[in-house]
Write a protein that holds these residues in place. Structure first.
Motif, PDB file in Angstrom:
ATOM      1  N   TYR A   1       0.781  -1.086  -0.060  1.00 33.41           N
ATOM      2  CA  TYR A   1       0.011  -0.161   0.063  1.00 33.41           C
ATOM      3  C   TYR A   1       0.951   1.195   0.188  1.00 33.41           C
ATOM      4  CZ  TYR A   1      -3.750  -3.270   1.241  1.00 33.41           C
ATOM      5  OH  TYR A   1      -4.423  -4.391   1.546  1.00 33.41           O
ATOM      6  N   PHE A   2       0.859   1.782  -1.206  1.00 32.13           N
ATOM      7  CA  PHE A   2       1.459   3.115  -1.211  1.00 32.13           C
ATOM      8  C   PHE A   2       0.978   4.434  -0.540  1.00 32.13           C
ATOM      9  CE2 PHE A   2       2.863   0.283  -4.730  1.00 32.13           C
ATOM     10  CZ  PHE A   2       4.147   0.218  -4.462  1.00 32.13           C
ATOM     11  N   LYS A   3       1.735   5.351  -0.236  1.00 30.26           N
ATOM     12  CA  LYS A   3       1.029   6.774   0.524  1.00 30.26           C
ATOM     13  C   LYS A   3       0.487   7.571  -0.547  1.00 30.26           C
ATOM     14  CE  LYS A   3       5.234   7.267   3.364  1.00 30.26           C
ATOM     15  NZ  LYS A   3       6.329   8.151   3.739  1.00 30.26           N
TER      16      LYS A   3
ATOM     17  N   ARG B   1      12.247  -3.614  -1.304  1.00 26.04           N
ATOM     18  CA  ARG B   1      11.819  -2.309  -0.803  1.00 26.04           C
ATOM     19  C   ARG B   1      12.258  -1.213  -1.838  1.00 26.04           C
ATOM     20  NH1 ARG B   1      11.174   0.541   4.583  1.00 26.04           N
ATOM     21  NH2 ARG B   1      11.062   2.695   3.947  1.00 26.04           N
ATOM     22  N   ARG B   2      13.483  -1.562  -2.481  1.00 19.20           N
ATOM     23  CA  ARG B   2      13.932  -0.444  -3.447  1.00 19.20           C
ATOM     24  C   ARG B   2      13.286  -0.687  -4.793  1.00 19.20           C
ATOM     25  NH1 ARG B   2      20.196  -2.043  -2.632  1.00 19.20           N
ATOM     26  NH2 ARG B   2      20.510  -0.973  -0.717  1.00 19.20           N
ATOM     27  N   ILE B   3      12.919  -1.619  -5.123  1.00 15.70           N
ATOM     28  CA  ILE B   3      12.107  -2.238  -6.265  1.00 15.70           C
ATOM     29  C   ILE B   3      10.886  -1.543  -6.107  1.00 15.70           C
ATOM     30  CG2 ILE B   3      11.126  -4.106  -7.550  1.00 15.70           C
ATOM     31  CD1 ILE B   3      13.353  -5.651  -6.937  1.00 15.70           C
ATOM     32  N   ALA B   4      10.171  -1.737  -4.842  1.00 15.09           N
ATOM     33  CA  ALA B   4       8.727  -1.327  -4.776  1.00 15.09           C
ATOM     34  C   ALA B   4       8.865   0.140  -4.660  1.00 15.09           C
ATOM     35  CB  ALA B   4       8.218  -1.863  -3.272  1.00 15.09           C
ATOM     36  N   GLU B   5       9.639   0.843  -4.212  1.00 17.61           N
ATOM     37  CA  GLU B   5       9.743   2.449  -4.044  1.00 17.61           C
ATOM     38  C   GLU B   5      10.022   3.050  -5.603  1.00 17.61           C
ATOM     39  OE1 GLU B   5      12.542   3.104  -0.934  1.00 17.61           O
ATOM     40  OE2 GLU B   5      10.914   3.098   0.590  1.00 17.61           O
TER      41      GLU B   5
ATOM     42  N   GLY C   1       6.847   4.897  -5.506  1.00 15.87           N
ATOM     43  CA  GLY C   1       7.072   5.855  -4.333  1.00 15.87           C
ATOM     44  C   GLY C   1       7.086   5.240  -2.982  1.00 15.87           C
ATOM     45  N   GLY C   2       7.184   6.001  -1.735  1.00 18.65           N
ATOM     46  CA  GLY C   2       6.982   5.564  -0.596  1.00 18.65           C
ATOM     47  C   GLY C   2       5.842   4.890  -0.301  1.00 18.65           C
ATOM     48  N   PHE C   3       5.949   3.805   0.593  1.00 14.07           N
ATOM     49  CA  PHE C   3       4.681   3.092   1.203  1.00 14.07           C
ATOM     50  C   PHE C   3       4.640   2.959   2.435  1.00 14.07           C
ATOM     51  CE2 PHE C   3       8.090   0.101   0.089  1.00 14.07           C
ATOM     52  CZ  PHE C   3       8.287  -0.697   1.257  1.00 14.07           C
TER      53      PHE C   3
END
Length: 56
Positions: free
Chosen positions: A6-8, A27-31, A35-37
């Motif tokens: 779930y992203f911000k 985490r790097r891939i998801a961001e 973006g931030g989550f």
């Protein structure tokens, strides 16, 4: 393993993550993708219902 992120921004995304990837790399891939989550859920596999054997 399936992971729901779930992203911000309010968007959510399901990722299929291999077992050999580190949490930091994921985490790097998801961001990079969204973006931030703020929340991560680890999804369990669906369990198929079994029929009960009623014959004795």
């Amino acid at each position: 393993m399936s992971v729901m992120v779930y992203f911000k921004s309010g968007v959510s995304q399901v990722f299929i993550v291999p077992h050999n990837i580190s949490a930091v790399e994921f985490r790097r891939i998801a961001e990079t993708v969204g973006g931030g989550f703020y929340k991560v859920d680890f999804m369990q596999r669906q369990v198929k219902p079994r029929k009960l054997n009623t014959s004795y």
